[in-house]
Design a protein around this motif. Structure first.
Motif, PDB file in Angstrom:
ATOM      1  N   ALA A  17      -2.045  -5.297   4.062  1.00 47.27           N
ATOM      2  CA  ALA A  17      -1.852  -6.739   3.482  1.00 47.27           C
ATOM      3  C   ALA A  17      -2.728  -7.847   3.645  1.00 47.27           C
ATOM      4  O   ALA A  17      -3.464  -7.595   4.641  1.00 47.27           O
ATOM      5  CB  ALA A  17      -0.402  -7.451   3.806  1.00 47.27           C
ATOM      6  N   ASN A  18      -2.981  -8.620   2.774  1.00 47.02           N
ATOM      7  CA  ASN A  18      -4.085  -9.735   3.014  1.00 47.02           C
ATOM      8  C   ASN A  18      -2.939 -10.906   3.210  1.00 47.02           C
ATOM      9  O   ASN A  18      -1.967 -11.002   2.644  1.00 47.02           O
ATOM     10  CB  ASN A  18      -4.943  -9.774   1.987  1.00 47.02           C
ATOM     11  N   GLY A  19      -3.546 -11.941   4.023  1.00 45.23           N
ATOM     12  CA  GLY A  19      -2.832 -13.176   4.212  1.00 45.23           C
ATOM     13  C   GLY A  19      -3.560 -14.163   4.198  1.00 45.23           C
ATOM     14  O   GLY A  19      -4.730 -14.320   4.558  1.00 45.23           O
TER      15      GLY A  19
ATOM     16  N   GLY B 136      -6.041  -7.024   5.857  1.00 39.25           N
ATOM     17  CA  GLY B 136      -5.743  -5.936   6.518  1.00 39.25           C
ATOM     18  C   GLY B 136      -5.337  -4.982   5.947  1.00 39.25           C
ATOM     19  O   GLY B 136      -5.645  -5.051   4.666  1.00 39.25           O
TER      20      GLY B 136
ATOM     21  N   LEU C 235      -1.612  -8.579  10.831  1.00 40.27           N
ATOM     22  CA  LEU C 235      -2.293  -8.068   9.526  1.00 40.27           C
ATOM     23  C   LEU C 235      -3.525  -7.696   9.581  1.00 40.27           C
ATOM     24  O   LEU C 235      -3.900  -6.342   9.332  1.00 40.27           O
ATOM     25  CB  LEU C 235      -2.488  -9.012   8.453  1.00 40.27           C
TER      26      LEU C 235
END
Lengths: 375, 375
Positions: A176-178, A173, A154
Motif C-alpha cells: 500500500a501507499n500512504g 510500500g 507501509l
DNA sequence: CACGTTGGGT
DNA sequence: ACCCAACGTG
C-alpha cells in the motif's frame, strides 16, 4: 569540577530512553554554560545533539570545560535506579574517571548515591551541518510519532513535502501507499522569516546566548551532503569514509575549531538577514509564533512546561521543500516525544532534516540526511 | 465504482482485528445492497461471513457488483493508520487493482490517503450451510468471551448443551474439568419459534430483504457434515477434498445458484410456525426480545446502537442440543466482542454452530462444525 | 539488544 | 478504549 542539580531525574531518564538505542557511547561536554552531547548514531547515519543549559538545573557549577565519556547503557542502568521525581545531582571532579550521581527523594527520606565509571571517547566534535532552513513545521510530538509509526508499516522511507497547502508525509510500500496531509492551523502559515533552530529550548526565549554549534562562518554553507550513491541515507561520519562499502552517504564532519567564539552572535545574525520580507509576527524573539489561539493553560502543574499551541500545526516556509527520509530513523527520533509535547521539523532541499524537541532549558535535536534521487 | 463512507474507521478496525488471524485473504463482494465477505479460515475448518449493509455507511454507492480481493494483513496495516473516530471512505474504480482509503479527522485538519493493492482471489462462493436451527442462545458477548477463554485453559474442546435448564459449557482437561451453566434470564426461555439468523444486523429490523446466503431449497437439508473420521473439526472447504489427509471433516460447499430468491420469506416462516408456545414478548420483530430490563439508554450518542437487554441470556429452543466444538476457534471468534455487546449461538445437533455478532447494519458470523464422536 | 506481542491498570 | 509495563522471541 562539575556539580549539576536537576530538579527531576525523570528528565534525564526520558532523555536516555530517547537516545540509548541510537547511541551507545558519548561525551557529555560540560562547560560553564551548558552540558552538551553530540554524537552520531551507531550506524553513522544520524546525528544527535543534546543540550542542557545551565539554567536547566536547579544549581549548576562547572569551573572549566570537561568532557565526560559515558557509556549510555551504563548510565541508563544507573538512572533507572532513580524515581522520576527524585532530585538528581551529577558530580565529577576534574580529571575524574567516575561520575557521581545522587538521588534525593523529594521528601528527603531517601538518598541514593551511585558512582559510574567514565571512559575516554574520541571526541570527534561534529560540525552541526546547518544553520538556516527553508521551512519549519511545528506540530504536536504525538502527531509526529503517530505519522511516522503509521507510515513505517507501509514502507521504508517517507517523503515530506512542505507547501502552502500544509505538510504532507507520504510513503510507498509493497502492499500500500500512504499519504498524510497536515494542514496548518488557522493563521499558522508564516513566510519570510528567518528559519533556524532557536538557540535554546526555552520557548520564545532570548535568542542570543550560549549556542555552541552555530558558527557564523558556516552560515551559508548549508549542505555538506555528498550526492553520490543516490537513493540512500547519508552517513554523517567521516571515520569510515574510505574503507567501507556502506550504501549511506556521508556528511563531512568538520572539526569544530570555532567552538566558543560564538556567544551572543545569533541575534545579530538574524538582524542582518531579516531585510526584504515580512518581519516575524510578534516581537523579535526569533520564534515567529502567531498570536492565534491564546489557549487556556493546560494546568499541567509545571509552570515551566510550555503548554500553549501544543495542538497547533505551524508552518513557516520560505520555499517549497520536498525531501525523503528513512522512516526507521524518524521512528527512533520520535521516541523523544516524552520530552516535549511539540516537535519542530526544519528542512531545506538536499539538506539534512533537523528534528528538534525543545524543553525547558535545553533540547534534543536529530539530524538526518535525506535520501537522494527520489525527492 | 465503489464509494463507501464509514462514520467511524474504528468499526472496520475492530472487524479486521477480529478476523485477521482467521483469514489472510478474502474478497469483499460489493454490490448495490451491501459489502459481503465470506471466507474459510486458513485451516479450512471454520467459515467467516461478514456483511455491511449499504445502510451501515454514511454514504454508499456501488454501481455494479465488484469483488475486491484483499490481503487482510495489508488492509490491517492500512487501517491501523486510522484513528478510531476518523471518517473512513473506501473507494475503488471499476476493474481497479487498488482500493483507496481516505481518513478524515473529525476536525478535518488531517487527511490521510492510502492506496492498497488488490489481488485476484478465487471466489469459491461458499454456500452458508444452514438456515434453521434447533436452539439459539443470545448472551452478552463479554460473557461468551470469558467462558471460552476460561475453558480453553483446561481443555481443547467444549461441549455446549442447551436444555430447558439453560446452556451449559463444559470442558474436560488433563488437570481439571470445568462446566459453566448459564441460566436464561427470567422469562427468556422461548420455544416453538423458527430459529434462524436474522437477515441483517439491524436489531428488530425487517426480516426479509437482501439476504445473500439464505436459500429456500436448502432450508431443510441442514446437515452437510460428513460423519467420518470422528472427534475432529470439520473442514468447510471443498478444495482439498480428496487429496489431503487432514483430520478435519468437511462441509460440502454448494454453489450458491439460488441467491436472491429468498426475500421477504422469513417473516412468513415465523407466522406459520409460531403457534403453540410463548409468543415473543414484544412485537413480532423476529428477535424474541423479552421486555425485561427496560434499560436506560446508555447515552452512547448513536441512536442506532442497540443497547437493551445486553446483559440478558435468552434461550430459544425447539429441541435439546448437545454439541462439541474446538475451543481454539471459539476463542478466536470471541474477539468480535468489540463489535457487539451481544452474541448469538445457533445450534442444531450435528450441524455447524453459527456464532453471530450483529451490529448496526451488518454482522459478522462464524460457522464451526462440531466435533463428532463425543456429543 | 531490540521488537513485537500480550496482559493489566487507569 | 487507551496507555504502560512485562515477557518472550528473533
Amino acid at each position: 569540577m562539575l556539580e549539576a542539580k536537576l530538579q527531576e531525574a525523570g528528565t534525564l531518564k526520558k532523555l536516555l530512553d530517547s537516545i540509548k538505542e541510537l547511541v551507545t557511547d558519548a561525551n557529555f561536554e560540560c562547560n560553564e554554560e551548558a552540558i552538551v552531547l553530540q554524537a552520531m548514531d551507531n550506524s553513522h547515519v544520524a546525528l544527535v545533539s543534546v543540550k542542557f543549559s545551565a539554567a536547566a538545573f536547579k544549581r549548576y557549577r562547572c569551573d572549566r570545560p570537561m568532557p565526560l565519556g559515558v557509556n549510555l547503557t551504563s548510565l541508563n542502568k544507573v538512572l533507572r535506579c532513580a524515581k522520576d521525581d527524585d532530585i538528581c545531582t551529577l558530580k565529577a571532579a576534574d580529571e575524574a574517571d567516575v561520575l557521581n550521581l545522587v538521588y534525593e527523594a523529594k521528601n528527603s527520606d531517601r538518598i541514593a548515591k551511585y558512582d559510574m565509571k567514565l571512559m575516554d571517547i574520541d571526541a570527534d566534535t561534529l560540525q552541526i551541518p546547518d544553520t538556516e532552513y527553508d521551512a519549519r513545521v511545528t506540530l504536536p510530538s504525538s502527531e509526529f510519532t503517530r505519522i511516522v509509526r503509521d507510515l513505517s508499516q507501509l514502507g521504508e522511507s517517507v517523503r515530506i513535502e512542505v507547501s502552502k497547502e500544509g505538510v504532507r508525509f507520504a510513503s510507498d510500500g509493497e502492499a500500500a501507499n500512504g499519504s498524510v496531509l497536515l494542514r496548518q492551523s488557522d493563521g499558522a502559515l508564516i513566510s519570510g522569516t528567518t528559519i533556524r533552530p532557536k538557540s535554546d529550548g526555552k520557548e520564545g526565549g532570548e535568542d542570543g546566548g550560549d549556542e555552541a554549534e552555530g558558527s557564523s562562518s558556516a552560515k551559508k554553507e548549508k549542505a555538506k551532503v555528498k550526492k553520490e550513491k543516490g537513493d540512500e541515507d547519508v552517513d554523517m561520519s567521516h571515520e569510515k569514509d574510505d574503507n567501507e562499502d556502506e550504501e549511506e552517504e556521508e556528511f563531512k564532519p568538520v572539526e569544530n575549531d570555532e567552538e566558543g567564539e560564538e556567544e551572543q552572535e545569533n541575534e545579530e545574525d538574524e538582524e542582518e538577514e531579516d531585510g526584504g520580507s515580512k518581519k516575524r509576527k510578534k516581537k523579535a524573539n526569533g520564534t515567529s509564533k502567531p498570536a492565534k489561539k491564546p489557549k487556556t493553560a493546560k494546568s499541567k502543574g509545571k509552570a515551566t512546561e510550555e503548554d500553549e499551541s501544543a495542538t497547533d500545526v505551524i508552518i513557516e516556509m520560505n520555499q517549497h521543500v520536498c525531501l525523503t527520509f528513512s522512516l526507521k530513523y524518524l521512528v527512533n527520533f520520535s521516541k523523544s516525544a516524552t520530552l516535549s509535547n511539540k516537535v519542530q521539523l526544519m528542512m531545506s532541499n538536499d539538506v539534512p532534516l533537523l528534528v528538534s524537541y525543545d524543553f525547558n532549558q535545553g533540547y534534543i535535536r536529530y539530524y538526518l540526511a535525506p535520501k537522494i534521487g527520489e525527492d
